[in-house]
Design a protein around this motif. Structure first.
Motif, PDB file in Angstrom:
ATOM      1  N   PHE A  72     -11.840   0.516  -6.345  1.00 37.05           N
ATOM      2  CA  PHE A  72     -11.349  -0.748  -6.907  1.00 37.05           C
ATOM      3  C   PHE A  72      -9.826  -0.686  -7.138  1.00 37.05           C
ATOM      4  O   PHE A  72      -9.086  -1.606  -6.793  1.00 37.05           O
ATOM      5  N   ARG A  73      -9.331   0.413  -7.729  1.00 39.29           N
ATOM      6  CA  ARG A  73      -7.904   0.572  -8.014  1.00 39.29           C
ATOM      7  C   ARG A  73      -7.091   0.602  -6.724  1.00 39.29           C
ATOM      8  O   ARG A  73      -5.988   0.047  -6.660  1.00 39.29           O
ATOM      9  N   GLU A  74      -7.665   1.219  -5.698  1.00 37.11           N
ATOM     10  CA  GLU A  74      -6.963   1.297  -4.407  1.00 37.11           C
ATOM     11  C   GLU A  74      -6.763  -0.096  -3.828  1.00 37.11           C
ATOM     12  O   GLU A  74      -5.668  -0.426  -3.340  1.00 37.11           O
ATOM     13  N   ILE A  75      -7.818  -0.925  -3.880  1.00 38.79           N
ATOM     14  CA  ILE A  75      -7.723  -2.289  -3.352  1.00 38.79           C
ATOM     15  C   ILE A  75      -6.759  -3.113  -4.190  1.00 38.79           C
ATOM     16  O   ILE A  75      -5.923  -3.865  -3.664  1.00 38.79           O
ATOM     17  N   LEU A  76      -6.839  -2.971  -5.513  1.00 39.86           N
ATOM     18  CA  LEU A  76      -5.984  -3.749  -6.410  1.00 39.86           C
ATOM     19  C   LEU A  76      -4.503  -3.413  -6.212  1.00 39.86           C
ATOM     20  O   LEU A  76      -3.655  -4.310  -6.094  1.00 39.86           O
ATOM     21  N   PHE A  77      -4.177  -2.128  -6.153  1.00 42.86           N
ATOM     22  CA  PHE A  77      -2.774  -1.727  -6.019  1.00 42.86           C
ATOM     23  C   PHE A  77      -2.237  -1.977  -4.615  1.00 42.86           C
ATOM     24  O   PHE A  77      -1.023  -2.071  -4.429  1.00 42.86           O
ATOM     25  N   LYS A  78      -3.116  -2.120  -3.671  1.00 44.26           N
ATOM     26  CA  LYS A  78      -2.688  -2.421  -2.304  1.00 44.26           C
ATOM     27  C   LYS A  78      -2.435  -3.905  -2.123  1.00 44.26           C
ATOM     28  O   LYS A  78      -1.414  -4.306  -1.517  1.00 44.26           O
ATOM     29  N   ASN A  79      -3.318  -4.747  -2.641  1.00 40.64           N
ATOM     30  CA  ASN A  79      -3.245  -6.195  -2.417  1.00 40.64           C
ATOM     31  C   ASN A  79      -2.629  -6.955  -3.593  1.00 40.64           C
ATOM     32  O   ASN A  79      -2.250  -8.108  -3.446  1.00 40.64           O
ATOM     33  N   GLY A  80      -2.594  -6.318  -4.779  1.00 39.10           N
ATOM     34  CA  GLY A  80      -2.036  -6.995  -5.948  1.00 39.10           C
ATOM     35  C   GLY A  80      -3.059  -7.905  -6.631  1.00 39.10           C
ATOM     36  O   GLY A  80      -2.781  -8.420  -7.716  1.00 39.10           O
ATOM     37  N   ILE A  81      -4.195  -8.106  -6.011  1.00 38.14           N
ATOM     38  CA  ILE A  81      -5.210  -8.968  -6.598  1.00 38.14           C
ATOM     39  C   ILE A  81      -6.583  -8.606  -6.017  1.00 38.14           C
ATOM     40  O   ILE A  81      -6.678  -8.176  -4.859  1.00 38.14           O
ATOM     41  N   VAL A  82      -7.591  -8.742  -6.848  1.00 31.96           N
ATOM     42  CA  VAL A  82      -8.978  -8.530  -6.408  1.00 31.96           C
ATOM     43  C   VAL A  82      -9.814  -9.680  -6.941  1.00 31.96           C
ATOM     44  O   VAL A  82      -9.733 -10.000  -8.140  1.00 31.96           O
ATOM     45  N   LYS A  83     -10.606 -10.303  -6.077  1.00 30.30           N
ATOM     46  CA  LYS A  83     -11.429 -11.438  -6.492  1.00 30.30           C
ATOM     47  C   LYS A  83     -12.922 -11.153  -6.261  1.00 30.30           C
ATOM     48  O   LYS A  83     -13.306 -10.580  -5.242  1.00 30.30           O
ATOM     49  N   PHE A  97     -25.373  -2.092 -16.063  1.00 30.93           N
ATOM     50  CA  PHE A  97     -25.396  -3.508 -15.680  1.00 30.93           C
ATOM     51  C   PHE A  97     -24.313  -3.741 -14.628  1.00 30.93           C
ATOM     52  O   PHE A  97     -23.577  -2.822 -14.258  1.00 30.93           O
ATOM     53  N   LEU A  98     -24.217  -4.975 -14.154  1.00 28.32           N
ATOM     54  CA  LEU A  98     -23.295  -5.300 -13.065  1.00 28.32           C
ATOM     55  C   LEU A  98     -22.256  -6.320 -13.536  1.00 28.32           C
ATOM     56  O   LEU A  98     -22.587  -7.298 -14.198  1.00 28.32           O
ATOM     57  N   LEU A  99     -20.999  -6.056 -13.176  1.00 28.44           N
ATOM     58  CA  LEU A  99     -19.891  -6.946 -13.516  1.00 28.44           C
ATOM     59  C   LEU A  99     -19.284  -7.537 -12.243  1.00 28.44           C
ATOM     60  O   LEU A  99     -19.173  -6.856 -11.228  1.00 28.44           O
ATOM     61  N   GLN A 100     -18.872  -8.795 -12.364  1.00 23.99           N
ATOM     62  CA  GLN A 100     -18.066  -9.397 -11.292  1.00 23.99           C
ATOM     63  C   GLN A 100     -16.668  -9.631 -11.864  1.00 23.99           C
ATOM     64  O   GLN A 100     -16.515 -10.335 -12.848  1.00 23.99           O
ATOM     65  N   MET A 101     -15.657  -9.000 -11.209  1.00 23.30           N
ATOM     66  CA  MET A 101     -14.309  -8.997 -11.790  1.00 23.30           C
ATOM     67  C   MET A 101     -13.297  -9.676 -10.877  1.00 23.30           C
ATOM     68  O   MET A 101     -13.395  -9.621  -9.649  1.00 23.30           O
ATOM     69  N   ASN A 102     -12.323 -10.317 -11.548  1.00 22.52           N
ATOM     70  CA  ASN A 102     -11.144 -10.863 -10.877  1.00 22.52           C
ATOM     71  C   ASN A 102      -9.916 -10.274 -11.590  1.00 22.52           C
ATOM     72  O   ASN A 102      -9.716 -10.538 -12.786  1.00 22.52           O
ATOM     73  N   PHE A 103      -9.100  -9.475 -10.873  1.00 27.65           N
ATOM     74  CA  PHE A 103      -7.967  -8.779 -11.499  1.00 27.65           C
ATOM     75  C   PHE A 103      -6.685  -9.005 -10.704  1.00 27.65           C
ATOM     76  O   PHE A 103      -6.718  -9.198  -9.475  1.00 27.65           O
ATOM     77  N   ILE A 104      -5.561  -8.966 -11.449  1.00 30.46           N
ATOM     78  CA  ILE A 104      -4.242  -9.054 -10.813  1.00 30.46           C
ATOM     79  C   ILE A 104      -3.326  -8.006 -11.429  1.00 30.46           C
ATOM     80  O   ILE A 104      -3.554  -7.532 -12.550  1.00 30.46           O
ATOM     81  N   LEU A 105      -2.280  -7.676 -10.689  1.00 29.16           N
ATOM     82  CA  LEU A 105      -1.247  -6.770 -11.188  1.00 29.16           C
ATOM     83  C   LEU A 105      -0.140  -7.584 -11.867  1.00 29.16           C
ATOM     84  O   LEU A 105       0.252  -8.637 -11.360  1.00 29.16           O
ATOM     85  N   ASN A 106       0.354  -7.072 -13.014  1.00 31.18           N
ATOM     86  CA  ASN A 106       1.514  -7.687 -13.689  1.00 31.18           C
ATOM     87  C   ASN A 106       2.766  -6.844 -13.398  1.00 31.18           C
ATOM     88  O   ASN A 106       2.731  -5.622 -13.544  1.00 31.18           O
ATOM     89  N   LYS A 107       3.821  -7.524 -12.978  1.00 33.06           N
ATOM     90  CA  LYS A 107       5.073  -6.807 -12.662  1.00 33.06           C
ATOM     91  C   LYS A 107       6.216  -7.373 -13.500  1.00 33.06           C
ATOM     92  O   LYS A 107       6.195  -8.533 -13.913  1.00 33.06           O
ATOM     93  N   ASN A 108       7.225  -6.532 -13.727  1.00 32.20           N
ATOM     94  CA  ASN A 108       8.431  -6.985 -14.449  1.00 32.20           C
ATOM     95  C   ASN A 108       9.405  -7.596 -13.471  1.00 32.20           C
ATOM     96  O   ASN A 108       9.121  -7.730 -12.272  1.00 32.20           O
ATOM     97  N   SER A 109      10.577  -7.949 -13.983  1.00 31.73           N
ATOM     98  CA  SER A 109      11.593  -8.606 -13.140  1.00 31.73           C
ATOM     99  C   SER A 109      12.082  -7.707 -12.016  1.00 31.73           C
ATOM    100  O   SER A 109      12.620  -8.183 -11.017  1.00 31.73           O
ATOM    101  N   LYS A 110      11.898  -6.397 -12.192  1.00 34.92           N
ATOM    102  CA  LYS A 110      12.327  -5.459 -11.156  1.00 34.92           C
ATOM    103  C   LYS A 110      11.248  -5.227 -10.118  1.00 34.92           C
ATOM    104  O   LYS A 110      11.435  -4.452  -9.171  1.00 34.92           O
ATOM    105  N   GLY A 111      10.073  -5.852 -10.304  1.00 34.44           N
ATOM    106  CA  GLY A 111       8.973  -5.672  -9.355  1.00 34.44           C
ATOM    107  C   GLY A 111       8.124  -4.462  -9.645  1.00 34.44           C
ATOM    108  O   GLY A 111       7.288  -4.077  -8.835  1.00 34.44           O
ATOM    109  N   GLU A 112       8.328  -3.872 -10.817  1.00 32.66           N
ATOM    110  CA  GLU A 112       7.556  -2.690 -11.184  1.00 32.66           C
ATOM    111  C   GLU A 112       6.240  -3.124 -11.861  1.00 32.66           C
ATOM    112  O   GLU A 112       6.219  -4.060 -12.658  1.00 32.66           O
ATOM    113  N   ILE A 113       5.174  -2.387 -11.549  1.00 32.34           N
ATOM    114  CA  ILE A 113       3.868  -2.699 -12.140  1.00 32.34           C
ATOM    115  C   ILE A 113       3.875  -2.211 -13.577  1.00 32.34           C
ATOM    116  O   ILE A 113       4.134  -1.040 -13.868  1.00 32.34           O
ATOM    117  N   ILE A 114       3.569  -3.129 -14.492  1.00 36.02           N
ATOM    118  CA  ILE A 114       3.567  -2.767 -15.903  1.00 36.02           C
ATOM    119  C   ILE A 114       2.177  -2.826 -16.536  1.00 36.02           C
ATOM    120  O   ILE A 114       1.916  -2.196 -17.556  1.00 36.02           O
TER     121      ILE A 114
END
Length: 348
Positions: A72-83, A97-114
């Motif tokens: 999951f982390r590999e897909i998220l950090f590669k695409n910036g979003i997982v749906k 149990f089973l979860l269905q998740m929608n996640f995004i990466l947050n970046k600062n003004s420098k483009g760094e993942i925070i």
């Protein structure tokens, strides 16, 4: 209408107030997997009391296995979003149990993942229901296949049965007809063709009454029988005359079985015809022979192989003074004595 002042306006606080009222979990996580924020539904989904503050705990601890987490982390950090990503997770008490998740990466003004943040819902029931429906669908599919195979087998047996019946029908020694209530010939077998001299195609264009001989034992009697058939009556071994294509009359024994629908209405008839011309001729010849013997002046007696008397002509009855029934009670010697007595009486 109430409004928020710029001093009191906190977008993040307002967002969490909104998320707390939704049936959707929300979490914000640092780069090392530490929970930075979450809503009340997060507690509900993972089995915590609503007052429990989980900020500072590891979100990654709720994953059921590390392989799925790393994927999951590999897909998220590669695409910036997982749906709509479905993962196996565990509650605080260890329940899976089973979860269905929608996640995004947050970046600062420098483009760094925070941080990362996302929403999730418990889809266990939905997935299990879907799986059960899929399993049920597979069972129904297999059952349907079995039913289709059974139906096909039955159809095959029915076709084979129909073929055997058709073969028996076509090659039966007796003549068969199927007749509609409009008198039209619907079916006939090879024996009918052979007996009457018509082709099958010719017979299929004819009415059954066209086949009867023009006599009281032919067409006249046939019309009466047809009316009885229309009333649903079964006719058994009626003697009639039909005619061949060349016009020659034939004596037959006729049996008619009405075929009815579910409402009891006559649909058609099935005719069985037996050619009795030879038997009829033999009966006529026997009657003629008996008439000749009955007219003779000579006394004639006939017995079977065991010596039992079966016939005496009128001259013999007159000679012995006994009828046939009376003579049957005597042995041959008694009959001879009766003959001798008759002769002596004649001499006197």
């Amino acid at each position: 209408m109430a409004s928020l002042s710029e001093e009191n306006y906190n977008p993040e606080e307002l967002l969490f107030d909104t998320l707390d009222n939704l049936d959707i979990g929300f979490v914000k996580v640092s780069n090392d997997g530490t929970i930075l924020n979450h809503n009340l539904t997060f507690n509900k989904i993972f089995g915590y009391v609503s007052e429990k503050n989980l900020i500072g705990t590891k979100f990654l601890d709720y994953w059921l296995n590390s392989e799925e987490r790393n994927k999951f982390r590999e897909i998220l950090f590669k695409n910036g979003i997982v749906k709509k990503y479905i993962i196996p997770a565990k509650k605080v008490d260890g329940e899976k149990f089973l979860l269905q998740m929608n996640f995004i990466l947050n970046k600062n003004s420098k483009g760094e993942i925070i941080s990362t943040e996302g929403t999730f819902v418990d889809v266990t029931e939905r997935i299990e229901t879907k799986q059960k429906l899929k399993e049920l669908e597979e069972k129904l599919k297999k059952l349907n296949q079995k039913l289709e195979q059974k139906v096909e087998k039955r159809k095959k047996k029915l076709r084979e049965s129909e073929e055997r019946y058709r073969e028996l029908y076509e090659n039966a020694p007796n003549t068969y007809f199927s007749i509609g209530i409009n008198k039209i010939i619907r079916r006939c077998n090879n024996a009918a063709v052979k007996l009457l001299g018509y082709t099958e195609e010719e017979l299929m264009k004819m009415k059954i009454l066209d086949l009867y001989y023009n006599s009281k034992d032919g067409i006249d009697k046939a019309k009466t029988i047809f009316q009885r058939f229309l009333k649903g009556e079964r006719i058994q071994d009626e003697e009639l005359q039909i005619k061949q294509k060349n016009g020659n009359p034939i004596w037959i024994s006729l049996t008619v079985k009405p075929v009815k629908d579910q409402a009891g209405q006559v649909m058609e008839s099935r005719l069985i015809i037996i050619n009795t011309s030879k038997r009829k001729k033999a009966e006529e010849e026997l009657h003629l022979f008996k008439s000749i013997i009955d007219a003779l002046n000579e006394a004639i007696a006939i017995s079977d192989l065991e010596g039992n008397l079966i016939y005496i002509n009128p001259a013999h009855e007159s000679l012995i003074g006994r009828s046939l029934e009376e003579a049957k009670k005597l042995n041959w010697e008694g009959v001879r004595e009766g003959v001798r007595e008759g002769v002596r009486e004649g001499v006197r």
